[in-house]
Write an enzyme that holds these catalytic residues in place. Structure first.
Site, mmCIF file in Angstrom:
data_model
loop_
_atom_site.group_PDB
_atom_site.id
_atom_site.type_symbol
_atom_site.label_atom_id
_atom_site.label_comp_id
_atom_site.label_asym_id
_atom_site.label_seq_id
_atom_site.Cartn_x
_atom_site.Cartn_y
_atom_site.Cartn_z
ATOM 1 N N LYS A 1 19.309 -36.330 -1.162
ATOM 2 C CA LYS A 1 18.174 -35.394 -1.126
ATOM 3 C C LYS A 1 17.132 -35.912 -2.113
ATOM 4 O O LYS A 1 17.438 -36.152 -3.289
ATOM 5 C CB LYS A 1 18.683 -34.012 -1.551
ATOM 6 N N LYS B 1 14.942 -18.274 1.751
ATOM 7 C CA LYS B 1 16.208 -17.560 1.936
ATOM 8 C C LYS B 1 16.471 -16.559 0.820
ATOM 9 O O LYS B 1 16.059 -16.756 -0.321
ATOM 10 C CB LYS B 1 17.350 -18.568 1.964
ATOM 11 N N VAL C 1 10.901 -30.293 0.921
ATOM 12 C CA VAL C 1 9.552 -29.780 1.146
ATOM 13 C C VAL C 1 8.583 -30.481 0.185
ATOM 14 O O VAL C 1 7.552 -31.025 0.594
ATOM 15 C CB VAL C 1 9.503 -28.245 0.940
ATOM 16 N N ASP D 1 15.892 -22.402 -13.179
ATOM 17 C CA ASP D 1 15.914 -23.103 -11.902
ATOM 18 C C ASP D 1 14.798 -22.597 -10.974
ATOM 19 O O ASP D 1 14.926 -21.560 -10.325
ATOM 20 C CB ASP D 1 17.281 -22.949 -11.230
ATOM 21 N N SER E 1 12.408 -24.135 -7.947
ATOM 22 C CA SER E 1 12.293 -25.310 -7.075
ATOM 23 C C SER E 1 10.987 -26.049 -7.302
ATOM 24 O O SER E 1 9.922 -25.423 -7.441
ATOM 25 C CB SER E 1 12.360 -24.879 -5.615
ATOM 26 N N GLU F 1 9.980 -32.006 7.144
ATOM 27 C CA GLU F 1 10.887 -32.618 6.164
ATOM 28 C C GLU F 1 12.142 -33.182 6.847
ATOM 29 O O GLU F 1 12.494 -32.761 7.946
ATOM 30 C CB GLU F 1 11.293 -31.596 5.096
ATOM 31 N N ASP G 1 9.451 -27.419 -5.136
ATOM 32 C CA ASP G 1 8.560 -27.105 -3.997
ATOM 33 C C ASP G 1 7.377 -26.267 -4.488
ATOM 34 O O ASP G 1 6.231 -26.497 -4.094
ATOM 35 C CB ASP G 1 9.300 -26.294 -2.916
HETATM 36 N N1 PSU Z 1 15.866 -23.782 2.011
HETATM 37 C C1 PSU Z 1 16.459 -23.715 3.212
HETATM 38 N N2 PSU Z 1 16.935 -24.852 3.768
HETATM 39 C C2 PSU Z 1 16.808 -26.059 3.145
HETATM 40 C C3 PSU Z 1 16.153 -26.113 1.884
HETATM 41 C C4 PSU Z 1 15.709 -24.951 1.363
HETATM 42 O O1 PSU Z 1 16.568 -22.643 3.771
HETATM 43 O O2 PSU Z 1 17.260 -27.072 3.671
HETATM 44 C C5 PSU Z 1 15.960 -27.452 1.234
HETATM 45 C C6 PSU Z 1 14.522 -27.938 1.477
HETATM 46 O O3 PSU Z 1 14.536 -29.335 1.642
HETATM 47 C C7 PSU Z 1 13.827 -27.559 0.200
HETATM 48 C C8 PSU Z 1 14.918 -27.809 -0.812
HETATM 49 O O4 PSU Z 1 12.666 -28.324 -0.063
HETATM 50 O O5 PSU Z 1 16.104 -27.357 -0.168
HETATM 51 C C9 PSU Z 1 14.725 -27.068 -2.113
HETATM 52 O O6 PSU Z 1 15.734 -27.467 -2.989
HETATM 53 P P1 PSU Z 1 15.723 -27.050 -4.528
HETATM 54 O O7 PSU Z 1 15.974 -25.576 -4.537
HETATM 55 O O8 PSU Z 1 16.812 -27.860 -5.150
HETATM 56 O O9 PSU Z 1 14.354 -27.382 -5.038
HETATM 57 MN MN MN Z 2 16.529 -26.407 -8.533
#
Ligand code: PSU
Ligand code: MN
Length: 315
Positions: A92, A165, A112, A144, A146, A31, A148
């Protein structure tokens, strides 16, 4: 900005990736959001190059994914790495944003989820990122989750990661993956890792120590009609890890502060990550770089093992 022909997806391959795909050589997609939003310049550029080198060390070809003026880049040149790393304000781009950013033009940093969309279109079967998105803490009220996780149910790409994380609710993240029938296996460890922590304290449903066995399991998953991805975790090394107890207090505080400040949607991940970075004073940035590199190396190895499974099957 070039006019896009209707109905075609404008993929632009680097020479190396294009050659690898036509030779049936293993390729690992990466990514670009982690470059633009994960670390500061110039650490982000240096790390992106080391991550690519680690995939090669593992025996595969790296293909960093990004959006550039209405086209999807499949494999960055060195100049692309520099441009994405040093340009401020690159948006993003998750799956829901892809079409809009392609239509608008300009750079876009793939998450991702959107990188998986691109990898599948490009015919790439492996993807690596140290930290996947997941179910956020408090998701029972914020909803919320993700995208992903949703994309894992749609894109036929194996994903190698160091878990997610601790800013997320990892127990709910694992529940979600189980409910959605996404295979989850830990390579050479018992637990689901937590990015720069070796373990999340949660046991993984499967442990496999043999790379070829994982390659065979991936092919069986798809042969069984599995529509989406296959998740493989690999933990960071103990020397590079951060102690879980040390970050827990910071995360709880930052999560409460985010709610107070009204931070939500796609901004929350970066907000929480930066709070942890500040609290651990640069140590987390170092741990962050180490886990990105170790994950990429393992992904290179696993993609190469998977390629041997496929070439034996066609023989
Ligand atoms: N987790 C990490 N580092 C990151 C991300 C997640 O430890 O940079 C980034 C990745 O690009 C992941 C995105 O796909 O955040 C997920 O964001 P959201 O929770 O808004 O879906
Ligand atoms: Mn989100």
């Amino acid at each position: 900005m070039p006019l896009q022909p209707t109905g075609t997806i404008p993929l632009v391959y680097s020479q190396e990736v294009s050659d690898a795909i036509s030779d049936g050589a293993p390729v690992v997609a990466l990514e670009s959001n982690v470059i633009t939003h994960g670390l500061d310049y110039p650490d982000n550029a240096a790390t992106a190059r080391k991550v690519e080198a680690a995939v090669r060390e593992g025996g595969s070809v790296p293909a960093t994914i990004g959006i550039d003026d209405g086209r999807i880049l499949i494999g960055f040149t060195d100049e692309d790495v520099e441009r994405f790393a040093s340009t401020p304000g690159v948006p993003k781009v998750s799956s829901r944003d892809m079409s809009l950013v392609l239509a608008k033009g300009g750079l876009g940093a793939t998450s991702v989820a959107s990188s998986l969309v691109a990898a599948e279109l490009a015919g790439i079967r492996f993807f690596a990122s140290a930290g996947i998105g997941g179910v956020h803490r408090g998701a029972e009220t914020t909803m919320d989750v993700s995208s992903d996780l949703i994309q894992f149910t749609r894109s036929k790409v194996a994903v190698v990661c160091a878990g997610a994380k601790n800013i997320l609710d990892l127990k709910l993240t694992m529940e979600y993956l189980e409910t959605q029938c996404v295979p989850l296996v830990s390579y050479r460890s018992d637990d689901f890792p937590a990015f720069y922590c070796v373990s999340s304290g949660l046991r993984s449903p499967h442990r496999v120590d043999d790379a070829v066995e994982i390659g065979r399991a991936i092919e069986f998953h798809w042969a069984l009609g599995g529509a989406g991805g296959f998740l493989i975790t690999t933990p960071t090394s103990a020397e590079d890890a951060i102690d879980e107890a040390e970050v827990e207090g910071v995360i709880a505080e930052a999560t409460a502060a985010a709610a107070r400040d009204g931070v939500h949607g796609n901004a929350i991940t970066k907000y929480l990550m930066r709070a942890v970075d500040r609290a651990t004073e640069g140590r987390s940035a170092k741990a962050n770089m180490a886990v990105l590199i170790s994950t990429a190396r393992v992904a290179g190895t696993l993609a190469a093992a998977h390629a041997t499974v496929i070439s034996e099957a066609v023989r």
